[in-house]
Every structure is written in C-alpha cells, then in structure tokens.
Design a protein around this motif. Structure first.
Motif: not given
Ligand code: SF4
Lengths: 428, 174
Positions: A9, A111, A115-116, A132
């Motif tokens: 990520i 979400v 994802d961040t 995430a």
C-alpha cells in the motif's frame, strides 16, 4: 524481497521520503469527528489555511456525544457542522444519520482494499479489516491530512499473526483479540502493523474482522490488516458493482494487496483458538485477560453493549440470542447502543430491539457516549461495568469506575445474572 | 521561521509529564490560544509558581525524559502559545519530541554533563539563551557569565523548524 500488505500500500501511495525511514503517502480518505477535528479546523483557520484538499475524500460525523449534552459539546458539533457546510463536504453525518465512526464509515462503503486513511482517533485501525492501511493520528497530522491529503509515517514494519484451529461455539472475535492482546501486551506491537491471517480469519465475517482489527491499537499497533477476499468482495459489492465485471474480477483486483509469499515480517506468531474460552479483562489494562470462568464472583452494576468494537448487527444478534425470553438481574442497569442507524433499523426489523427491551435494556441512539465516559451511561465512583467496548483504563467510563471488557454474548449473560458470566454457563 | 531563545526557565527535575505541562481537564478547549493560562499549572516542583516564573520566558532547560506520559499535542501547543519555542533537555519522550518539531518548535538534546553545567553555572541567575543555527551553537548569557554550547539537529527536524512546522512544510512541499 517480498512485501507485506502495508508495504504494498505504501509503494502505491508514496510521494516522498522526507527523511531516512520516513515516508510521506497520499491519502485516499480523511475521517473526522467532533472531538479531535474542531481544534484542527480552528488552527488551520488561524494560519489562514482554512482549506480542504478534496471535500469528496473527507468524511465527517458527530458521534462521540450526540445529541449534545452541554454547551461545550454543542460548540464542538457546531464547529464541525459549519466547516462541513463551508467546504461542501457532502459525506457529513449529523444527528438522525450519525453513528459511531468506525461502524458507520465501513457501512457506507467508504473503505476499500489498498486504501490509505487517517483520522484523529486511535481506533481508526478498525478499517484495516478491508485490507486498507488506516491509522489514528495526532492533530498536526490531521491538519496536514485535511489540507494536503498527505501523511508521513515511518516505513511500516509488520507482525504476522496466524490464527489457526476452530473457534469453539460461544467464542467470538472479541475473545480472540483479547487473547492476542493478553499475549502481546499493551506495547507488543507498538509502531507496527499487525497482519491477521489463517483459517479462522478467512472464515470470519467482515464484522468479526473489524472487531479483530479494532483492538490492534490496544497492543500498540498502528493498524490491523486482513487480506481482502471473497467475503470482503461480498460486503463491498453494492458499492463496487459498477467498477468490476463480476465478483471474481473484483477479487482478482483485490489480490494485488495480498502479501508476497516471501514477505519479510518483524515477527510471526501463531495462535490456536481451538481451546479458547470466553474472556474478560480483570484489571485496568486491556492485556490483563483471563477466562470468564476463572474470574470468580464479580458483581456488576452496569452492562454496556455498543461501540466501534461490538455494536454491529452480529453483536446484537449474539447478545439477543442469550437474552431472548429472559429478564436482566434487578440490580443491573443494562444499556444497548446500536452503533449506527443501519444497525438499529436492522435490529428493529429482526425483532432484536424487542428482545432487549423486554429483557430490561435501555436502548439509546447510536453514539460513542458511555464508551469514553462522556454521556449515556457514565459510571459512578466505585461502580463496575461489563462492556463490549475496547478500553478499560482507570476512569474510562467514568471517574472511579471499573470496566471489564467482554464479548456481546458474555455481556448479555452477565446482565442476566448480575455477575460476570459467560453464555456457556447459562447453557448457551 | 520562528524566533528561538529568550529568557530561560530552569526546571530541575526528570520525567516532567504532559499532564504537568497541560492538565487533562483542559483538553476540551477548541483553540490553542485557550490553553495559554494553564501551562505548567500542575507542575510538581518545589517553589515553582507558574504565574510568577513564566513571565517573559522564551526557553526551558530541564533534565531527562521531558514530555513523557500522554501523547497529547496540547503540551507543545501550551508552550507555543506562551512564546516558549525552545526546550533543551537531557532527553525527551519520543512522541513529545516529534510533536515539538511538527509544531515548528525546537526540542534540543544535550549530554547530561552539559545540562549539569548549565544548571550549576546559570541555574541561579537570570539567564538568556540565543540559538545560532548557522554555527549550531547555543549562546547562554547571564550577568557577567557567557557560555557557548554546540548542538546537533537532524536534517528533517531542521527542515520542519525552518518551515515553521509540519503543516507549513507539507503545504509548501506537497
Ligand atoms: S466507540 Fe469508543 S473507542 Fe470507538 S470511536 Fe467511539 S469512543 Fe472511541
């Protein structure tokens, strides 16, 4: 060299390395609530920077004290509300639509795997359940997140936790995470990400995974992360169906975030849950854990079911299954706070609210309230509460109060007997 | 960049925690400036009187582990709104130290012997400190006394204070 989920990520979001070991990443979302955001809003305004990086990526909710209980909390809500209006933040959830942030935002589909996300709230780690990277941050970081959609972290080190065996009947994700915290200790994962793997996690619903990741911070972890799989796809499907040809295609896309087989972990631990029993905390730290059966005779004044840990529909179902057709002990006050309006509605539709009320529970609107000792169930000095929340620090639910953290089933059984009791002891 | 230095307040104790710097009862405030009257209100240090001793102060010299306890950013804010932009200590709690630089404030670490010497030579005097960022020296002066003390600053910390903190740094850079 293989990469962990968090490293993948970070690779996909890195925009800068401002210093050795520090990585600045692009944020997909910044979540906000009315306790920590107003001071960030006011400080940005004082700097002449009353801007937001992207109103569509900011999600805000009034959840900690709602309805407002006094002038101070009313003013906090007002700062957030006015700011959301001023900047056209469409996903702002005010009273009537609001619920506990970490239950509400996933339910809205905010979400996604990879994802961040940051928020000025330590239990932001909950959202890692979707694959995430989601972390709680301080106010300056929140300000930068709001202003620029950027946050800096140390390069993430990860602990891999493999959960094996078969979860016994009457033992839940809450018991699993309590046992893990009991072994890691409250600092055992400090500054690290925890990846949860293994057949037990693979079999868990998204709600159970959120319970698991929610308490990663109680071991010091920056984020708890589960690998996105078919269960993740199914949960998100209503929100993503226009993005993928079918569920299989979504799953294939999500696999991008799986850790490499040769990922390098700071530590790898294995937990066999086959012999696990319902657990409770006994002291003032979340790592002080023992089986409910060994707790001895602990009388409680209050039982609380709710929060970002255990206020979702499956939690209410588990508690209602214990309560159905029974009445709570006359010396106990029992409070249910469904975590979101969606949970509340679903519980009404399934007749669960009826079960709780017939048993003698007070049902409140969705809010954090009692979890942090601010409203809707604050303890008096010397009182004891069995609670499905995540923190048992001294005074957490009220000055001089004592909290035993338990699963919803244990909370329900305890409400019936007035003493810390697992559902199994009642023949469940 | 801010102005660093000024009149020195000596706090002769280890482990001054963030609750002492700004008590939890003020965490409901919604602006940094609202914290101004409460700095060091609960400091457990004999003969310390916040109202008297904080007047005109621009820097703090103290012992080990300053800023331990709760991670609240209200602690550096309470210093900032009182125009105290510089804390010099034997060591700091990790989060407090980062919060200081994130706010564009300086948390400088000196060896124990240097701190001892500052307390011995200057502790009883009305002392002033100036920061020379070019030559990386702290210039301490008091009636008739003067001392130069070298210090170090990591590149990222320097970048943060030059920018005026993480908000300003990030706003310019990203
Ligand atoms: S429910 Fe409790 S732990 Fe969760 S966000 Fe609200 S106050 Fe924090």
């Amino acid at each position: 060299m293989g990469l962990t989920i968090a490293e993948k990520i970070f690779d996909a979001h890195r925009i800068d390395r401002p210093a050795e070991g520090i990585e600045a990443i692009r944020l997909d979302a910044v979540f906000c609530h009315e306790i920590t955001t107003p001071i960030a809003i006011n400080d940005l305004a004082a700097r002449g920077k009353d801007r937001v990086f992207d109103p569509g990526r900011i999600k805000a909710v009034i959840d900690h004290v709602t309805p407002a209980k006094d002038s101070k909390t009313a003013a906090q809500g007002k700062v957030l509300r006015d700011w959301a209006r001023r900047h056209g933040i469409a996903d702002f959830f005010d009273i009537g639509r609001n619920g506990v942030c970490h239950a509400l935002f996933p339910e809205k589909g905010f979400v996604r795997p990879g994802d961040t996300i940051i928020m000025g709230d330590s239990h932001t780690c909950t959202h890692g359940a979707f694959g995430a990277f989601a972390a709680g941050v301080g106010t300056t970081d929140l300000e930068v997140g709001i202003l620029k959609g950027v946050c800096a972290f140390r390069s993430p080190e990860t602990i891999c936790i493999e959960i094996t065996g078969r979860l016994p009947e009457g033992v839940f994700a809450k018991d699993v995470i309590l046992s893990i915290i009991g072994r890691l200790g409250v600092n055992g994962a400090t500054d690290r990400v925890i990846e949860f793997h293994g057949p037990v996690v693979d079999a868990m619903s998204m709600e159970a995974r959120m319970t698991l990741c929610n308490m990663a911070i109680e071991a010091g972890g920056t984020c708890g992360i589960c690998r996105p799989d078919r269960i993740t796809v199914d949960y998100l499907w209503p929100f993503i169906e226009s993005d993928y040809a079918d569920r299989q295609a979504a799953l294939e896309a999500f696999k991008r975030w799986w850790p490499d087989p040769d990922a390098v972990y700071a530590d790898t631990l294995s937990f066999d849950v086959s012999g696990l029993e319902p657990l409770a905390t006994f002291g003032y730290k979340p790592d002080q854990v023992r089986p409910v059966r060994e707790m001895g005779d602990v009388a409680v004044d209050q039982v609380y079911i709710g929060s970002c840990t255990n206020g979702r529909i499956e939690d209410l179902r588990a508690a209602a299954a214990v309560l159905r057709g029974r009445r709570i002990h006359p010396a106990v006050r029992a409070i249910l706070s469904p975590a979101t309006p969606g949970v509340y509605r679903q519980a009404l539709a399934e007749g669960l609210i009826e079960v709780f009320m017939t048993a003698g529970f007070c049902v409140t609107n969705p809010t954090c309230g009692a979890c942090l000792g601010m409203s809707n169930g604050v303890l008096a000095e010397g009182e004891v509460c069995a609670s499905t929340t995540n923190r048992n620090f001294p005074g957490r639910m009220g000055k001089g109060g004592m909290v035993h953290l338990v699963s919803p089933a244990t909370a329900a059984a305890t409400a019936l007997t007035g003493r810390l009791t697992s559902a199994g002891e009642l023949g469940h | 960049m801010r102005n660093f230095g000024g009149k020195v307040l000596f706090l002769d104790r280890d482990d001054i925690n963030t609750d002492e710097i700004i008590p939890a009862r003020y965490l409901t405030e919604m602006t940094k400036t609202a914290l101004k009257p409460y700095l060091l209100e609960d400091l457990a240090l004999e003969e310390f009187d916040a109202a008297r001793d904080l007047a005109g102060v621009g820097a703090i010299v103290t012992r080990a582990n300053f800023g331990c306890g709760s991670s609240r950013e209200h602690a550096p804010w309470a210093l900032e709104v009182n125009d105290i932009h510089l804390v010099i200590a034997e060591s700091f709690a990790r989060i407090f130290r980062q919060n200081m630089f994130n706010c564009g404030l300086m948390a400088l670490t000196l060896p124990p012997e240097a701190i001892d010497r500052l307390f011995e030579r200057f502790g009883a005097h009305s002392t002033h400190v100036a920061v020379d960022l070019q030559r990386m020296r702290l210039n301490f002066t008091a009636d008739g006394l003067a001392e130069q003390v070298p210090f170090t600053l990591a590149p990222f910390d320097r970048a943060l204070i030059e920018a005026g903190g993480w908000v300003e740094y990030a706003d310019r850079r990203y």
